[in-house]
Structure formats: structure tokens, C-alpha cells
Scaffold this active site. Structure first.
Site, PDB file in Angstrom:
ATOM      1  N   GLU A 223       0.782  -1.227   0.000  1.00  0.00           N
ATOM      2  CA  GLU A 223       0.000   0.000   0.000  1.00  0.00           C
ATOM      3  C   GLU A 223       0.819   1.285   0.000  1.00  0.00           C
ATOM      4  O   GLU A 223       0.349   2.313  -0.482  1.00  0.00           O
ATOM      5  CB  GLU A 223      -0.936   0.002   1.223  1.00  0.00           C
TER       6      GLU A 223
ATOM      7  N   SER B  14     -46.908 -12.191  47.124  1.00  0.00           N
ATOM      8  CA  SER B  14     -46.529 -11.957  48.517  1.00  0.00           C
ATOM      9  C   SER B  14     -45.202 -11.245  48.676  1.00  0.00           C
ATOM     10  O   SER B  14     -44.860 -10.837  49.789  1.00  0.00           O
ATOM     11  CB  SER B  14     -46.479 -13.294  49.269  1.00  0.00           C
TER      12      SER B  14
END
Length: 864
Positions: free
Chosen positions: A170, A443
Site C-alpha cells: 500500500e 406476597s
């Protein structure tokens, strides 16, 4: 036009006249001198005189210099071709104007571009835009969205040859240029012309990184100019190694792989340090066009590109000719895997986090993306919670007719969510039952009712009558459908007596109870109704568990949350959790409540949750067992469990299943955790309330006596003595002088023999139903509904219809309360000799049971 031409002619004539004049004394000096002579001598100041002598002389010299420059420039212009023409017709005039205008335009363009570029602090970003990364408390990644890199590597973790492969492919002059490589651009153009194809790009690695992090992919001149300027700026602010590290972690390499770490996994199922030279060259060759050179789509093109990279590596001296030759002959061997960034850990929790983000971050920041969210989740505990939920659904869900389960664990001191499981299968059911499901708590809500009573100054040994009771047309009923007479508050909470809970609510009032529940962490609206005491108002598991965390944290409530920090793309902290604890319940009342809730686990309905350390908590079951709850805590951790069905269908289970699931998770969570004790119970005498009771003014209250048939059927003569009830319960199941034992043994033996004959022919559900029909201790919901229907249709004076029912109900209640032990106890069968000699009330003392019965968690009697 004629006027304009005459002006230029007149101007040229003046210039020619000026050139013919000989240099001499400036005319200005004569003027100054004459003006100076006009001033009278008597009016002249010495200082002013010196100033007047120096200033005109300097001004004269400047004017003389300007006139000389004009003379020289006019002479030069006169010698140029076309000097006899007007200025607007001279080519050099237009040439100079164009050059100067171009310079001004370029300068302005560069200045405008530089204004749009990120500043120095933003150049340190290492994350792409439009991404979201969610991390656990230990830094492991739970989920990523967008173009995110899963395997972020340090430069020293990347093999040297892999770095050189990218440089050769690159940017061959990466170490020499300053962001833009003019020689590289010329070389790329020549190579592309020679090959008649695009074989090499002119962009440097720095330019590519600038495009990845800050620019879009449109092909315009303006974008290219921005790319060049940004690359130059990055080269000034970052080192070459920093630029290369960011590039190798962010470059897209196809198939959903961002960075070399992801690419190594996607294409070869390896880490980067395991890659071979040809594999490194193949990955490096993907950067220009991943779709074109992808080895899984175009293996031949990928091979040619790989060999080109190897050739460049040899030309640049990175590898030898022998290495290149050997690598070029290797075939393209792939072992593909899905990108790790597509994997999601704790999906219910990460979805919850994404919904919470807008509370802490503005919409424009969210839209920009690039955020890293650090959460509070503990990966080890999360895995344990998922396994516990899967186990209860696998082992008990089918038999007890519940298809979903949820669990959440919270650090009560900080409010941090440590584990969250919102259901069975996120792929099929994205509905989070921890945060989104509103269910009746049953409960478990009694904890807030009794806490309000204790905070008003009531003593846990204050008593109420458990007997038939009607208030304003509302008649609460106990889960056992029986009555126990006079009971104190602690025993009523331990055994989850509904009628007493309603009476306590009436005494303390709706408003104080609702306010305390909200202060402790309940966020859902609560209605002032008598059924509030029994949990008729819907809440979700997260807020209920968070509220019980207040009990664990000495009465201090800290808001539950799952996000600890949010970082932007630059790694800067943009939000941090800083929740302050609020005293919701005074410490003395809180210590008393914890002492009472410990008895629920030690002697009451929550025995299946016992650990090797102090535990407090509360079970809960809504009408027809539609919701099964257990919320339990130790000083360091509070955990809530819910079992049920999304369509609200009744279950065949009990809250003992929820308690055993809690136990399964907590056994893992407390490993290595020091044992901490709860605060000791304060003195009960002389306490002053911190909450003012506001007794409910009922229109009509009807207290009915306990029916004689029910009172005679209860073998427990003293309902206030808890030890006596336990001993009676034990006698009912174990003692040889119990008249009911032979029939129970025959019933178990009959069930065991029939089960052996029909085990292969029956499905688990049919076996379960047959067992429930034969065993009076575990009646099905259908039988419970039939009992309720019969009781509602019969009068209180009809003793013939009631005489046979109370004893069965009493046996079921006592068996439930006595068999609610830990999972190990319920699933381990003791020898028959030990069972006969034992006087304790546990499920181990039952006769020989089938494997299905041994796996069934112990039941427990409790309120709706």
C-alpha cells in the site's frame, strides 16, 4: 469606453513627463521650509522646534524614496513590449492578475479546508464513526454495532512480516514521506499505464487512515483535498507507528472483517501470530479491493494479488527470493469463520443498555456514533445466571407448566446490575421479562407492608387474628384456605399469611406504604386498594429486586443501573455513573425487617434458598400460581427470580422453584466472596416510629370466627408457637404414632407401584398429573380452584360439606412448609432406617420416590 480610453492616455502622458524630470531636492522640503518661516520666532518652543525640524525631514525622505521607485518601475515598464499600449491590453498584466488571483484562491481554499478538519485532540481517535461497542466490567466486548473492530491489537502484537506486507502493498515509502508521496503518485500512474489496469494506488497509508476515520468515500476533488491536508496534519501530530497501528486495526478487509485481527479469524480461524507468510500476503492484498481479491469468492484473483505482494516484499528487501518462491507455490487454504463482532453476549442486557443510552447521551452524539459503553455486568455471574435459568426451564418448566424465566442480580451498595437474563431464547423472544414484563408480585410485596408497619413503631411480636375477614366487601383468603388464629407479625410474614397482611395495611395506611415502596425503588404506579397488600399492583422484576436491595443496604436505596461510563471516539469520558444513596428506611427498622425476612428462608416458605451464610428474602405467588417469585439477598448481592408464562396462563408450580433457581445461581456467585453478617436486631422495647401511620377508614369491617370444623381439624393447638407447628408438621410426616402415616405410606407405595408399571407408557406430564391427583400434599390448580368454588358456594354453618376438607388442607399446608428445603435436601434420598429414626421435617424423610419426584423442587404455602 471612450472616457476610459482617454483616462489611460492621460495617465500615460503624466508618467512620461515624470520620467523626463531630473532628480533634485523634493518639492515638499521647500514647502515645509516656507511654512516654517511663517511662524514667528517668539512663539517657537525649543522642543517643538526640534520636532518640527526632524519630522518633516523624515517625511521628505520617504516621499523621495517613493518617487525614485516610481521612476525605476516606470522605466522598466517603458522598456517592455507593448508599453505604449493601455494597461488593460497588456498580456503581462493579465498574467500577473491571474497568478495572484490563483494564489489568493488556493490560500483561501486551503484555509477553508483546514477550518473543517478535526483539531489535534480529535486526531487520536481509534474508532470508526457510526459504531457502538458495549463492554462488560472486565473490558470484554459484549456487543458491537456498525463497522467496528472486534480484535484491537497493539502494534507489537502484530507480526513484523504482516506489517511489512501492508507497507509493500500500500505505501512503499511510508517511512520517508510526510503524509503525501508525490513520487508514489507518479510511480502508481506509470505502473497503471504500463499494465493498462489499476494495479497500484497513489494514496499513502496516512491518507487511507484519514479517509477511514474522518471522511466519506465519495470521489470528489474536495474530498481528495481534505484527505491530503488531513494526512499532512496527522503526520505532524502522530508518529509513524501510531498511524500504522490504527490503520492495521481499522482497514476493511472484506467478509465483515475490520482490521488484521478480524481478518485472520474470518479467513483462517487463527490469531495473527499464527498466520503463515502466504496467508499474511493474502490478507495484505485485500486492502485495495476486498470484494475483487476475496479468497473465498475469487481464489484465482486472490492468488495473483498475493504473489504480487510477495514480489514487492522481495523487491523492498523484506523477504528473500527463497521465501517468496516457497510462499508463491502455496495454495489458497481457507478455514472461514463468522466475524466475532457479530457475536452478542448477554443479549437481553445489551438491548437494555441500548435503550438506556438516550437518557445519558444527546441524540446528535448518538447519531455520530463511535461510542464505547462500559457496563457493570459481571461475565462470570452472567453465565451462571443463564445456566440457572436454562436448568429450571429444562428440568421443571414442562412439568410445572411455565415456559419462561427471568433473573437479575444487583449490587445493593452501588446499584450496579451484575447479571440479567430476560427470558428463554433471545433469538425467538426479544421481550425482556426483567425490565418490560409488568406482573403481579404476589406476597413479595408484603415486605413493604411489614416494613411500613415496623417503621411506624410496631413490634414484630405484635399479633393479629388470622380468621375470616371482610372489609368493604373485599374478603382476602389465605393460600392454604385455612386459618391459624392469633399470630405475631414475624410468624405471619414467615408463613405468608394473607389476611394478616391486609389487616396490617389497614392499620398503617395506603399512603405511607405506597410512599415507602416508591422510596425503596418501586417505580410503577401503586393504587390504594386493599389487595395492594397481596401484590395486586403490577411491577417489573428489576424494580422489585432493586427495592429489596434497600433492605440489604441498611435502608439506603441506590438506583439500579447498568452503565458505568460512556466514552467518545477520542476515548474521552462523556458520562460517568454517580448515583447517590438515599435513606429510604431507618436503619433500626431495616435491621428488624432483615431479621424477619431471614426467618422466611430459615423456617418459612423460602427454605430452598438456604446457603452457607445468612440469607434473607421473600417468596411470592400470584393467583393460580401465574407468577412464581423469589427475591433474596445477602449483604453484598440481591437477586430476583420470576417464573411464569407470557400469556399469563396458570402454572402447576410454586415459589419453591424460584427459590431453588436463586440458590443455583447464588452458589456460583458467592464463591470466593467473604461471608458478611447482617446487622444485629436492635432492641424492640421503647422504639419510636419514623413513619406516621394513617389508618384506613373502612366503611365496614366484618370479623368472623374460625369455624369449629376447621378448628377441630387442626392438630396444632397453639398457633402462635412456631416450634409447636414445626413439631406437628414433622409428626405428620415422620412419627410412627401418627395415625395418618399408614395411609400416607400406602398412598406412596401405591403411587410407586403404579409408576413402575406405567412409566414407559406415560408422558412426564401425565405422570405428574396422576401423582398430583393421588397425593393430597400437592393438589393441582384445578383442585384448588374447585376448593375455592365449593367454599364460596357453601355457607359457614354447613359443617357436613366442610368436615372432610379441612384436614386435607391442613396436611397440605404443613407438608408444604416443612418440605421447603434446599435443593440438595429435596433431591437426596436418605436410607429408610434413617428416615424412621429422624424427627426432622424434611423431604428426605419421605418414602422411596421416583426420579421425577426427587427432581421436583419443594413446594411452600404462601399468600397470593
Amino acid at each position: 469606453m471612450a472616457k476610459f480610453t482617454s483616462w489611460f492616455k492621460e495617465r500615460s502622458t503624466k508618467l512620461s513627463n515624470t520620467n523626463t524630470e531630473k532628480p533634485g531636492l523634493p518639492h515638499g522640503n521647500n514647502t515645509e521650509e516656507s511654512s516654517h518661516d511663517l511662524i514667528p520666532e517668539g512663539n517657537q518652543n525649543p522642543s517643538e522646534e526640534s520636532t518640527n525640524e526632524t519630522s518633516p525631514s523624515k517625511l521628505a525622505k520617504v516621499k523621495q524614496l517613493l518617487s525614485q521607485v516610481k521612476s525605476v518601475s516606470s522605466g522598466i515598464i517603458a522598456k517592455l513590449p507593448g508599453s505604449n499600449k493601455p494597461l488593460y491590453r497588456r498580456p503581462l498584466f493579465w498574467l500577473g492578475l491571474g497568478v495572484s488571483g490563483g494564489i489568493v484562491g488556493i490560500t483561501h481554499t486551503v484555509w477553508s479546508i483546514d477550518r473543517t478538519l478535526p483539531d489535534k485532540s480529535e486526531l487520536n481517535v481509534v474508532i470508526r464513526e457510526q459504531t457502538l461497542t458495549i463492554k462488560a466490567s472486565d473490558g470484554t466486548i459484549l456487543q458491537q454495532q456498525g463497522e467496528a473492530t472486534r480484535e484491537e491489537l497493539q502494534l507489537n502484537q502484530i507480526p513484523d512480516k504482516l506489517k511489512k506486507a501492508f507497507i509493500a502493498s500500500e505505501d512503499r515509502r511510508f517511512r520517508q514521506h510526510h503524509g503525501v508521496d508525490a513520487r508514489g503518485i507518479v510511480r502508481a500512474v506509470l505502473n497503471n499505464l504500463r499494465s493498462q489496469d489499476v494495479v497500484e494506488g497513489g494514496s499513502t497509508i496516512t491518507q487511507q487512515l484519514a479517509r477511514i476515520l474522518f471522511l466519506k468515500q465519495e470521489k470528489t476533488v474536495l474530498r481528495k483535498l481534505k484527505e491530503v491536508r488531513l494526512a499532512q496534519k496527522m503526520e505532524r501530530e502522530l508518529s509513524k507507528d501510531q498511524i500504522l497501528e490504527r490503520y492495521l486495526n481499522l482497514v476493511y478487509l472484506g467478509s465483515g472483517a475490520y482490521g488484521v485481527g478480524d481478518a485472520a479469524w474470518v479467513y483462517y480461524s487463527k490469531t495473527v501470530d499464527q498466520l503463515t507468510l502466504p496467508e499474511m500476503a493474502t490478507i495484505a492484498g485485500l486492502a485495495p479491493a476486498p470484494s475483487v481479491y476475496s479468497p473465498d469468492r475469487n481464489p484465482e484473483a486472490a492468488k495473483q494479488r498475493r504473489n504480487l505482494v510477495l514480489q514487492r516484499m522481495q523487491e523492498d528487501g523484506f523477504i528473500t527470493a527463497a521465501e517468496r518462491q516457497a510462499a508463491s507455490t502455496e495454495p489458497i487454504n481457507l478455514k472461514s469463520s463468522l466475524p466475532k463482532r457479530l457475536q452478542v453476549e448477554a443479549p437481553y442486557f445489551t438491548t437494555y443498555i441500548q435503550k438506556e443510552l438516550p437518557k445519558y447521551v444527546s441524540p446528535d452524539v448518538l447519531a455520530g456514533g463511535g461510542l464505547v459503553v462500559e457496563t457493570t455486568i459481571n461475565p462470570t455471574w452472567q453465565k451462571a445466571a443463564e445456566e440457572a435459568v436454562a436448568k429450571i426451564l429444562r428440568n421443571e418448566g414442562r412439568w410445572e407448566n411455565f415456559k419462561q424465566a427471568a433473573m437479575v442480580a444487583i449490587d445493593p451498595r452501588t446499584g450496579e446490575v451484575k447479571a440479567m437474563v430476560g427470558g428463554k431464547d433471545f433469538g425467538k423472544y426479544q421481550f425482556n421479562r426483567v425490565t418490560q414484563a409488568q406482573r403481579q408480585p404476589g406476597s413479595t410485596f408484603k415486605g413493604f407492608v411489614y416494613a411500613t408497619a415496623i417503621a411506624t413503631g410496631k413490634n414484630p411480636y405484635d399479633g393479629y387474628e388470622d380468621s375470616p375477614f371482610v372489609v368493604d366487601g373485599y374478603e382476602p383468603k389465605n393460600y392454604s384456605e385455612s386459618f391459624r388464629g392469633w399470630m405475631n407479625l414475624r410468624d405471619a410474614l414467615t408463613n405468608s399469611i394473607n389476611i394478616i397482611a391486609v389487616k396490617v395495611l389497614i392499620d398503617v395506611g395506603f399512603e405511607p406504604t405506597i410512599k415507602l415502596a416508591h422510596d425503596m425503588g418501586i417505580k410503577s404506579p401503586l393504587k390504594p386498594t386493599y389487595s395492594l397488600a397481596l401484590g395486586s399492583n403490577e411491577v417489573n422484576l428489576l424494580e422489585l429486586t432493586s427495592a429489596y436491595g434497600t433492605f440489604a443496604n441498611l435502608g439506603l436505596h441506590t438506583e439500579a443501573h447498568g452503565i458505568s461510563r460512556i466514552l467518545n471516539r477520542q476515548g474521552k469520558e462523556i458520562w460517568k455513573a454517580s448515583y447517590q444513596s438515599v435513606q429510604a428506611l431507618d436503619p433500626e427498622s431495616n435491621a428488624i425487617m432483615t431479621w424477619m425476612l431471614r426467618s422466611v428462608v430459615e423456617d418459612g416458605t423460602g427454605r430452598a434458598a438456604q446457603l452457607d451464610r445468612p440469607v434473607a428474602g421473600k417468596t411470592g405467588t400470584s393467583d393460580e400460581a401465574r407468577d412464581l417469585w423469589f427475591i433474596g439477598y445477602i449483604p453484598q448481592l440481591v437477586t430476583g427470580v420470576w417464573l411464569g408464562n407470557d400469556d399469563n396462563k396458570p402454572t402447576w408450580g410454586s415459589s419453591g422453584s424460584a427459590a431453588s433457581t436463586w440458590h443455583e445461581f447464588m452458589e456460583v456467585a458467592v464463591k470466593g466472596m467473604p461471608v458478611e453478617k447482617f446487622p444485629s436486631r436492635p432492641k424492640l422495647e421503647g422504639r419510636k416510629g419514623t413513619i406516621k401511620a394513617l389508618r384506613v377508614k373502612a366503611n365496614r369491617i366484618v370479623n368472623r370466627p374460625i369455624r369449629e370444623s376447621e378448628d377441630n381439624s387442626d392438630d396444632d393447638s397453639d398457633n402462635n408457637n412456631r416450634r409447636r407447628r414445626q413439631r406437628v408438621s414433622s409428626d405428620n410426616s415422620d412419627n410412627s404414632d401418627n395415625s395418618d402415616r399408614p395411609s400416607r405410606r400406602r398412598r406412596y407405595r401405591s403411587y410407586s407401584q403404579e409408576n413402575q408399571q406405567q412409566q414407559q407408557d406415560d408422558t412426564p406430564r401425565r405422570s405428574r398429573r396422576r401423582y398430583q391427583q393421588q397425593n393430597d400434599d400437592t393438589p393441582s390448580p384445578r383442585r384448588r380452584r374447585r376448593y375455592r368454588s365449593e367454599e364460596s358456594n357453601s355457607s359457614y354453618n354447613n359443617s357436613s360439606s366442610e368436615s372432610s376438607r379441612p384436614r386435607r388442607r391442613y396436611r397440605r399446608v404443613e407438608s408444604d412448609s416443612s418440605s421447603s428445603s434446599s435443593p440438595r435436601r429435596t433431591r437426596t434420598s436418605a436410607p429408610e432406617s434413617n428416615r424412621r429414626s429422624s424427627g426432622s421435617s424434611s423431604s428426605n424423610s419421605a418414602p422411596s420416590q421416583s426420579w421425577r419426584d426427587r427432581l421436583r423442587p419443594s413446594g411452600s404455602s404462601e399468600g397470593n
